[in-house]
Design an enzyme around this catalytic site. Structure first.
Site, short mmCIF file in Angstrom:
data_model
loop_
_atom_site.label_atom_id
_atom_site.label_comp_id
_atom_site.label_asym_id
_atom_site.label_seq_id
_atom_site.Cartn_x
_atom_site.Cartn_y
_atom_site.Cartn_z
N CYS A 11 52.99 -9.85 145.19
CA CYS A 11 51.94 -9.38 146.08
C CYS A 11 52.24 -9.95 147.46
CB CYS A 11 50.57 -9.81 145.59
SG CYS A 11 49.26 -8.88 146.38
N CYS A 85 49.49 -3.80 146.10
CA CYS A 85 49.35 -4.28 147.47
C CYS A 85 50.33 -3.62 148.43
CB CYS A 85 49.53 -5.80 147.50
SG CYS A 85 51.00 -6.35 146.64
N CYS A 89 59.82 -4.00 146.61
CA CYS A 89 60.81 -4.90 146.02
C CYS A 89 62.16 -4.19 146.03
CB CYS A 89 60.46 -5.20 144.57
SG CYS A 89 58.97 -6.13 144.37
#
Length: 133
Positions: A11, A85, A89
């Site tokens: 997050c 959120c 990645c």
């Protein structure tokens, strides 16, 4: 020797949802799962309301520190879970990615954070069943 799965919770600030999820996974799976937690813009400290909500469950996450997301941790993970959120990645082959749409506990009261905590727990319980089956 059996493989110990690695789960990374991500997050942006790594101060609330991802830390609660990591706390639950450590509590529920113990050393059967390697647990990581990180964010792209880690906060200076954990959300104290998230810490209090977890303490109500008998899980102490107060000593955890928000950590900067590292591509090597993503690569080394079996499962990467983003917490709704919008954090991105790096994507690596063989890594399973999930996005859990969960409200941000930042700025919320303990009464408002409890349902978020409970939603995190339910998702972690399901993940434990999958990862350890």
């Amino acid at each position: 020797m059996t493989h110990t799965p690695t789960v990374l919770f991500v997050c942006v600030h790594n101060a609330g949802r991802s830390q609660m999820a990591a706390g639950y996974l450590r509590h529920l799976a113990g050393d059967r799962v390697r647990v990581l937690s990180a964010g792209s813009e880690p906060a200076a400290s954990l959300n104290p309301v998230a810490v209090a909500a977890m303490a109500e469950e008998g899980i102490d996450i107060a000593a955890a520190q928000p950590t900067l997301l590292d591509a090597d941790d993503v690569r080394a993970s079996d499962v990467v879970v983003t917490m709704g959120c919008g954090d991105a990645c790096p994507v690596f082959p063989g890594v399973r990615y999930e996005d859990w749409q969960l409200d941000d506990p930042a700025g919320k009261s303990l009464d408002e954070v409890r349902p978020i905590r409970d939603a995190v727990r339910a998702r972690v319980e399901a993940l434990v069943a999958e990862v350890l089956s």
